[in-house]
Scaffold this motif. Structure first.
Motif, PDB file in Angstrom:
ATOM      1  N   MET A   1       0.687  -1.127   0.163  1.00  0.00           N
ATOM      2  CA  MET A   1       0.040  -0.187  -0.177  1.00  0.00           C
ATOM      3  C   MET A   1       1.103   1.205   0.060  1.00  0.00           C
ATOM      4  O   MET A   1       0.602   2.211  -0.727  1.00  0.00           O
ATOM      5  CB  MET A   1      -0.999   0.066   1.381  1.00  0.00           C
ATOM      6  N   ASP A   2       2.055   1.266   0.670  1.00  0.00           N
ATOM      7  CA  ASP A   2       2.824   2.648   0.630  1.00  0.00           C
ATOM      8  C   ASP A   2       3.166   2.662  -0.805  1.00  0.00           C
ATOM      9  O   ASP A   2       3.499   3.742  -1.150  1.00  0.00           O
ATOM     10  CB  ASP A   2       3.730   2.614   1.684  1.00  0.00           C
ATOM     11  N   GLU A   3       3.689   1.746  -1.555  1.00  0.00           N
ATOM     12  CA  GLU A   3       4.011   2.025  -3.023  1.00  0.00           C
ATOM     13  C   GLU A   3       2.946   2.304  -3.824  1.00  0.00           C
ATOM     14  O   GLU A   3       2.861   3.308  -4.517  1.00  0.00           O
ATOM     15  CB  GLU A   3       4.600   0.774  -3.448  1.00  0.00           C
ATOM     16  N   VAL A   4       1.578   1.741  -3.349  1.00  0.00           N
ATOM     17  CA  VAL A   4       0.383   2.132  -4.280  1.00  0.00           C
ATOM     18  C   VAL A   4       0.120   3.674  -4.087  1.00  0.00           C
ATOM     19  O   VAL A   4      -0.329   4.591  -4.849  1.00  0.00           O
ATOM     20  CB  VAL A   4      -0.713   1.627  -3.936  1.00  0.00           C
ATOM     21  N   ASP A   5       0.402   4.228  -2.619  1.00  0.00           N
ATOM     22  CA  ASP A   5       0.049   5.656  -2.459  1.00  0.00           C
ATOM     23  C   ASP A   5       1.074   6.684  -3.078  1.00  0.00           C
ATOM     24  O   ASP A   5       0.860   7.880  -3.240  1.00  0.00           O
ATOM     25  CB  ASP A   5       0.362   5.759  -0.808  1.00  0.00           C
ATOM     26  N   HIS A   6       2.039   5.997  -3.551  1.00  0.00           N
ATOM     27  CA  HIS A   6       3.108   7.011  -4.516  1.00  0.00           C
ATOM     28  C   HIS A   6       2.864   6.681  -5.933  1.00  0.00           C
ATOM     29  O   HIS A   6       3.847   7.281  -6.791  1.00  0.00           O
ATOM     30  CB  HIS A   6       4.449   6.828  -3.929  1.00  0.00           C
ATOM     31  N   MET A   7       2.069   6.031  -6.428  1.00  0.00           N
ATOM     32  CA  MET A   7       1.966   5.824  -8.044  1.00  0.00           C
ATOM     33  C   MET A   7       1.489   6.853  -8.524  1.00  0.00           C
ATOM     34  O   MET A   7       0.714   7.875  -7.952  1.00  0.00           O
ATOM     35  CB  MET A   7       0.767   4.720  -8.162  1.00  0.00           C
ATOM     36  N   LYS A   8       1.751   7.093  -9.906  1.00  0.00           N
ATOM     37  CA  LYS A   8       1.242   8.384 -10.525  1.00  0.00           C
ATOM     38  C   LYS A   8      -0.345   7.896 -11.062  1.00  0.00           C
ATOM     39  O   LYS A   8      -0.527   6.897 -10.951  1.00  0.00           O
ATOM     40  CB  LYS A   8       1.987   8.656 -11.815  1.00  0.00           C
ATOM     41  N   GLY A   9      -0.940   8.947 -11.474  1.00  0.00           N
ATOM     42  CA  GLY A   9      -2.147   8.563 -11.828  1.00  0.00           C
ATOM     43  C   GLY A   9      -2.553   7.402 -12.756  1.00  0.00           C
ATOM     44  O   GLY A   9      -3.507   6.566 -12.630  1.00  0.00           O
ATOM     45  N   LYS A  10      -1.818   7.542 -13.910  1.00  0.00           N
ATOM     46  CA  LYS A  10      -2.071   6.627 -15.029  1.00  0.00           C
ATOM     47  C   LYS A  10      -1.476   5.239 -14.397  1.00  0.00           C
ATOM     48  O   LYS A  10      -2.332   4.064 -14.871  1.00  0.00           O
ATOM     49  CB  LYS A  10      -1.377   6.980 -16.218  1.00  0.00           C
ATOM     50  N   GLU A  11      -0.426   5.146 -13.713  1.00  0.00           N
ATOM     51  CA  GLU A  11      -0.049   3.884 -13.067  1.00  0.00           C
ATOM     52  C   GLU A  11      -0.989   3.164 -12.249  1.00  0.00           C
ATOM     53  O   GLU A  11      -1.334   2.012 -12.380  1.00  0.00           O
ATOM     54  CB  GLU A  11       1.352   4.274 -12.477  1.00  0.00           C
ATOM     55  N   PHE A  12      -1.630   4.100 -11.453  1.00  0.00           N
ATOM     56  CA  PHE A  12      -2.664   3.674 -10.742  1.00  0.00           C
ATOM     57  C   PHE A  12      -3.954   3.052 -11.209  1.00  0.00           C
ATOM     58  O   PHE A  12      -4.384   1.943 -11.071  1.00  0.00           O
ATOM     59  CB  PHE A  12      -3.100   4.621  -9.713  1.00  0.00           C
ATOM     60  N   ASP A  13      -4.429   3.758 -12.596  1.00  0.00           N
ATOM     61  CA  ASP A  13      -5.371   3.187 -13.152  1.00  0.00           C
ATOM     62  C   ASP A  13      -5.145   1.632 -13.757  1.00  0.00           C
ATOM     63  O   ASP A  13      -5.930   1.094 -13.818  1.00  0.00           O
ATOM     64  CB  ASP A  13      -5.414   4.366 -14.593  1.00  0.00           C
TER      65      ASP A  13
ATOM     66  N   GLU B   1     -11.515  -2.672 -19.488  1.00  0.00           N
ATOM     67  CA  GLU B   1     -10.833  -1.719 -20.794  1.00  0.00           C
ATOM     68  C   GLU B   1     -10.401  -0.391 -20.186  1.00  0.00           C
ATOM     69  O   GLU B   1     -11.050   0.179 -19.314  1.00  0.00           O
ATOM     70  CB  GLU B   1     -11.907  -1.353 -21.873  1.00  0.00           C
ATOM     71  N   LEU B   2      -9.011  -0.081 -20.409  1.00  0.00           N
ATOM     72  CA  LEU B   2      -8.658   1.339 -20.015  1.00  0.00           C
ATOM     73  C   LEU B   2      -8.929   2.255 -21.199  1.00  0.00           C
ATOM     74  O   LEU B   2      -9.064   2.131 -22.153  1.00  0.00           O
ATOM     75  CB  LEU B   2      -7.118   1.296 -19.880  1.00  0.00           C
ATOM     76  N   THR B   3      -9.694   3.337 -20.755  1.00  0.00           N
ATOM     77  CA  THR B   3     -10.069   4.210 -21.642  1.00  0.00           C
ATOM     78  C   THR B   3      -8.967   5.261 -22.027  1.00  0.00           C
ATOM     79  O   THR B   3      -8.006   5.266 -21.412  1.00  0.00           O
ATOM     80  CB  THR B   3     -11.341   5.239 -20.998  1.00  0.00           C
ATOM     81  N   PRO B   4      -9.183   5.472 -23.360  1.00  0.00           N
ATOM     82  CA  PRO B   4      -7.979   6.318 -23.769  1.00  0.00           C
ATOM     83  C   PRO B   4      -7.625   7.581 -22.963  1.00  0.00           C
ATOM     84  O   PRO B   4      -8.457   8.300 -22.774  1.00  0.00           O
ATOM     85  CB  PRO B   4      -8.394   6.850 -25.415  1.00  0.00           C
ATOM     86  N   ARG B   5      -6.495   7.794 -22.529  1.00  0.00           N
ATOM     87  CA  ARG B   5      -5.907   8.719 -21.972  1.00  0.00           C
ATOM     88  C   ARG B   5      -6.724  10.314 -22.439  1.00  0.00           C
ATOM     89  O   ARG B   5      -6.598  10.416 -23.642  1.00  0.00           O
ATOM     90  CB  ARG B   5      -4.464   8.899 -21.976  1.00  0.00           C
ATOM     91  N   ASN B   6      -7.322  11.105 -21.705  1.00  0.00           N
ATOM     92  CA  ASN B   6      -7.845  12.338 -21.867  1.00  0.00           C
ATOM     93  C   ASN B   6      -9.195  12.319 -22.842  1.00  0.00           C
ATOM     94  O   ASN B   6      -9.551  13.145 -23.337  1.00  0.00           O
ATOM     95  CB  ASN B   6      -6.839  13.432 -22.676  1.00  0.00           C
TER      96      ASN B   6
ATOM     97  N   LYS C   1      -8.812   6.989  -8.366  1.00  0.00           N
ATOM     98  CA  LYS C   1      -8.266   8.169  -7.857  1.00  0.00           C
ATOM     99  C   LYS C   1      -7.164   7.684  -6.758  1.00  0.00           C
ATOM    100  O   LYS C   1      -7.542   7.194  -5.693  1.00  0.00           O
ATOM    101  CB  LYS C   1      -9.252   8.928  -7.133  1.00  0.00           C
ATOM    102  N   ARG C   2      -6.158   8.053  -7.236  1.00  0.00           N
ATOM    103  CA  ARG C   2      -5.257   8.020  -6.289  1.00  0.00           C
ATOM    104  C   ARG C   2      -4.530   9.200  -5.357  1.00  0.00           C
ATOM    105  O   ARG C   2      -4.040  10.206  -6.007  1.00  0.00           O
ATOM    106  CB  ARG C   2      -3.721   7.404  -7.049  1.00  0.00           C
ATOM    107  N   TYR C   3      -5.143   9.242  -4.193  1.00  0.00           N
ATOM    108  CA  TYR C   3      -5.067  10.648  -3.659  1.00  0.00           C
ATOM    109  C   TYR C   3      -4.488  10.465  -2.257  1.00  0.00           C
ATOM    110  O   TYR C   3      -4.553   9.601  -1.616  1.00  0.00           O
ATOM    111  CB  TYR C   3      -6.730  11.091  -3.430  1.00  0.00           C
TER     112      TYR C   3
END
Length: 137
Positions: free
Chosen positions: A16-28, A43-48, A69-71
């Motif tokens: 979880m401490d690694e998850v807490d530091h992921m970037k948004g796309k990495e978390f997705d 399915e991953l939606t296209p970015r933006n 949401k990685r917050y």
């Protein structure tokens, strides 16, 4: 860029401490892999171009728009509003917000009134356990 596969091996699933530091796309992508490892089609939606949904999740006859949401702080109503837009755009019949954090009272109230599923840190950890089939958290 090729998506990182975390696999079902518990040694490849971050703590979880690694998850807490992921970037948004990495978390997705991490959440996508967890759902895949537990038997969902995702399915991953296209970015933006997700229009409020990061993932589209299929469970039996249900189709979910999912906002991941990685917050660091509690997730508020904006995430619920975004996933409702994503639900409409992607023509899903359900909506979900999943986070490594918690939700504000306002987010819970809006989600309840619009039938949006909210998965907080505790439910994310349960999903991680199911994906690895072991208790490491």
């Amino acid at each position: 860029m090729k998506r990182q596969k975390y696999g079902i091996n518990p040694m490849l699933i971050p703590k979880m401490d690694e998850v807490d530091h992921m970037k948004g796309k990495e978390f997705d992508e991490f959440v996508l892999t967890l759902f895949e490892n537990t038997g969902y089609r995702v399915e991953l939606t296209p970015r933006n171009q997700g229009y409020g949904a990061d993932l589209i999740l299929y469970e039996d006859k249900l189709k979910f728009a999912v906002q991941a949401k990685r917050y660091k702080n509690p997730v508020g109503v904006k995430a619920v509003e975004e996933v409702l837009r994503g639900m409409k755009y992607h023509k899903t019949n359900k909506a979900m917000v999943i986070t490594n954090s918690t939700f504000t009272i306002s987010a819970y109230e809006l989600a309840r009134s619009k039938s949006v599923v909210l998965w907080d840190r505790k439910k994310l950890i349960k999903l991680m356990r199911r994906a690895t089939r072991k208790v490491y958290y």
